[in-house]
Design a protein around this motif. Sequence first.
Motif, mmCIF file in Angstrom:
data_model
loop_
_atom_site.group_PDB
_atom_site.id
_atom_site.type_symbol
_atom_site.label_atom_id
_atom_site.label_comp_id
_atom_site.label_asym_id
_atom_site.label_seq_id
_atom_site.Cartn_x
_atom_site.Cartn_y
_atom_site.Cartn_z
ATOM 1 N N UNK A 226 0.859 -1.188 0.000
ATOM 2 C CA UNK A 226 0.000 0.000 0.000
ATOM 3 C C UNK A 226 0.894 1.236 0.000
ATOM 4 N N UNK A 227 0.305 2.405 -0.208
ATOM 5 C CA UNK A 227 1.104 3.623 -0.192
ATOM 6 C C UNK A 227 0.267 4.865 -0.378
ATOM 7 N N UNK A 228 0.966 5.975 -0.352
ATOM 8 C CA UNK A 228 0.338 7.283 -0.560
ATOM 9 C C UNK A 228 1.379 8.163 -1.245
ATOM 10 N N UNK A 243 4.849 11.351 1.350
ATOM 11 C CA UNK A 243 4.277 10.072 0.957
ATOM 12 C C UNK A 243 4.793 8.913 1.790
ATOM 13 N N UNK A 244 4.179 7.769 1.554
ATOM 14 C CA UNK A 244 4.601 6.552 2.249
ATOM 15 C C UNK A 244 4.471 5.372 1.288
ATOM 16 N N UNK A 274 12.305 7.638 6.751
ATOM 17 C CA UNK A 274 12.227 6.784 7.937
ATOM 18 C C UNK A 274 11.593 5.445 7.582
ATOM 19 N N UNK A 275 12.018 4.428 8.285
ATOM 20 C CA UNK A 275 11.393 3.107 8.203
ATOM 21 C C UNK A 275 10.671 2.878 9.521
ATOM 22 N N UNK A 276 9.382 2.542 9.437
ATOM 23 C CA UNK A 276 8.537 2.475 10.624
ATOM 24 C C UNK A 276 7.884 1.104 10.718
ATOM 25 N N UNK A 277 7.874 0.536 11.917
ATOM 26 C CA UNK A 277 7.142 -0.709 12.164
ATOM 27 C C UNK A 277 5.912 -0.387 13.000
ATOM 28 N N UNK A 319 6.531 0.379 6.887
ATOM 29 C CA UNK A 319 6.360 1.381 5.838
ATOM 30 C C UNK A 319 7.503 2.388 5.856
ATOM 31 N N UNK A 320 7.756 2.973 4.672
ATOM 32 C CA UNK A 320 8.702 4.068 4.524
ATOM 33 C C UNK A 320 7.919 5.376 4.516
#
Length: 673
Positions: A226-228, A243-244, A274-277, A319-320
């Motif tokens: 998924x993304x934005x 965005x992500x 950033x990388x996010x969990x 996600x980034x």
Amino acid sequence: MKGCLMILALSGILCANSLSAIRPAKNYIYADNVFPNGDFSLSAGEYVIGSPVTGAGEGLGSISDASARLVACEDGVDNTVIRAEGTGFAALFKLLPIVSGETYNVSFDYKVDGETDNIGIAFWCTSLSNRLPEINIFDGNQNKDCTFTDLENGYKRVSFTRTFDAGQTYDSAHVWCNVTNAKIYLDNFSVVNSASENIWSHGDLTGFLDYASSEVTETPDSNGIYGKNASYGNKNVKISNGGKYGALAELTANDYALDVTFKDTEIKATENLNFVTLDNENKVIGTYKVIENGATLGNEETSSSRVTFKGSKDVKKVQFEYTGDDISISNIALRAYFEDIFDPEATYYESKNYIVNGDFEKFDEGLKFTEEQAEGAWGSVVNFDNGARIVKESDSKRAAIGRHDEADTKGFSSMFVKTPDEIAIGDLIRFRCDVKVVTSDPIDTYNEANVCFVGGANQSYYKIDFRSADPDKPETLKTSGVESRPFAVKAEKIENGYVRYTLDMQVTNDKIQWDSLRWLFTPHAIGDLMYVDNVELRFLSTEAPKTEVTSVEIDSEDIELKVGEEKTVTATVNPENADDKTLTWESSNTAVATVENGKITAVSEGTAEISVKSTNGKTDSIIVTVLPADKEEPKENNSNVAIIATSATLGTVAVAGIAFAIFKVISKRKGIK
């Protein structure tokens, strides 16, 4: 900022610019990439063939148990084809209006980049729940009725005629191919009836690219992506400011490494990534800097970053998140890693054998393995293969696959045993089995004669190929298959023509891919058989195994005690040479009885269970019943014993009897006899 060095130390908490992030010079084993399409082999303008679609691709889909990717893509100018790639097998089906009893001319085009031993086609017979017949176009026994024609651009066309049994019903064509070492292109499918009509609609894949999309949606797609403000380009994804780009992913291993490569060689100082969990509720579990103010770990040609962090069972999404003008990522590798500790020169100790009935002696002679697993999780895929049978050979029961008689008509023969759930990446294991292959032709002419660990989508891991296994040339015998690291295999000649194969290794693939051990053979004629015996699968350790306690026995039956009494009981530990004989004693009711190191003390009336337990949980117990204490006797009076008798009420004899009784009591207390 170009080629700027930033070292990231991450162990749950980010420690930017810290030299402690540099790990010692050790070898590591990396699991598969858990980020979907992380290499962006699926580009913009390509369409993944999944479940059946409508419109141009009506009735066309991929078979769900195959993991290799099927992609509709362009190959040359205005030519849409299917590209199959990945590891293991890729498979597709097409629903077709087949008329039973009629004859059809079947053909399709193919091109192989690399090497493959299997491109197959069959038709699904609904009345038999089976694919009939199976034709591997690379199998000399199965392709005898096929015609091959060379085409342009490296393509070939395979053609054959098929008359469908009038007594059966058919509804689809199935096509599969082994893409472990190749990319395979398929095009121009044709199933033409007597009226010269091709019932495989859109067999040239026309219109398929209409389904492709370059935009990343905020709702996860079938791959969980998924993304934005994100879109696919040529082998990359572009993320714009704010965005992500993310994916559904579970990170349950202990240690993870994230490697990110960027298409842009210059990263501006204003860019941050950033990388996010996150968990199921989108709560942030960890945030790790991949680019900070333009700084990455890179070189003159590409920019890249690596971060390491701890996994968590709570992670469900990754996600980034990007700020800057825009950035293009060309590769994302998110992998669990483990220390490589395997030493082929080390002395290892074996655990118990985790394969049940590996000597086959418990099974009845003549038993045929099926999908309904026999005791010990033994089975065969008899819908598609000739299954294994239990035979008596050289005064021992063995499993044998191949062509026993005219009833074995299939081109493949197989047998499997389920592997234990305990196997995990990083484990040291030993696999051993005895094999004898009897062939009518030279063994190197057979397509398959091997044993392997089987993972998702029928993928072969750590394969031992008996076609090239030469005990006289041990240095040449190594595993093959999907894994990136081959392991040496020991081959030892034993009695009756058997060879004992032993494989010591460290698991280098994630256990989620593991399913079973499989023996596979493609016999040419009746009598071509692979015999298997003495199958073992054991864990290895550099430490000598401990002798565990098998039982504990209290050396006493149930007992009775009076309040205040004590009794010591002992316990025997079996076996006598157990390494840890530590015992723990316990009372179920300390108000009734207590126990310490086997010494039982009665406290009050009632019952209590006295138990003893070894460190590894072996137990025994007895019941203690506590009775009331003896009542205290009245104190004697030595100075005066009064005997009052009235002749009116007691006769002489009665008085004498009473006096004698009192004398006996006094005498007993004083020890007078």
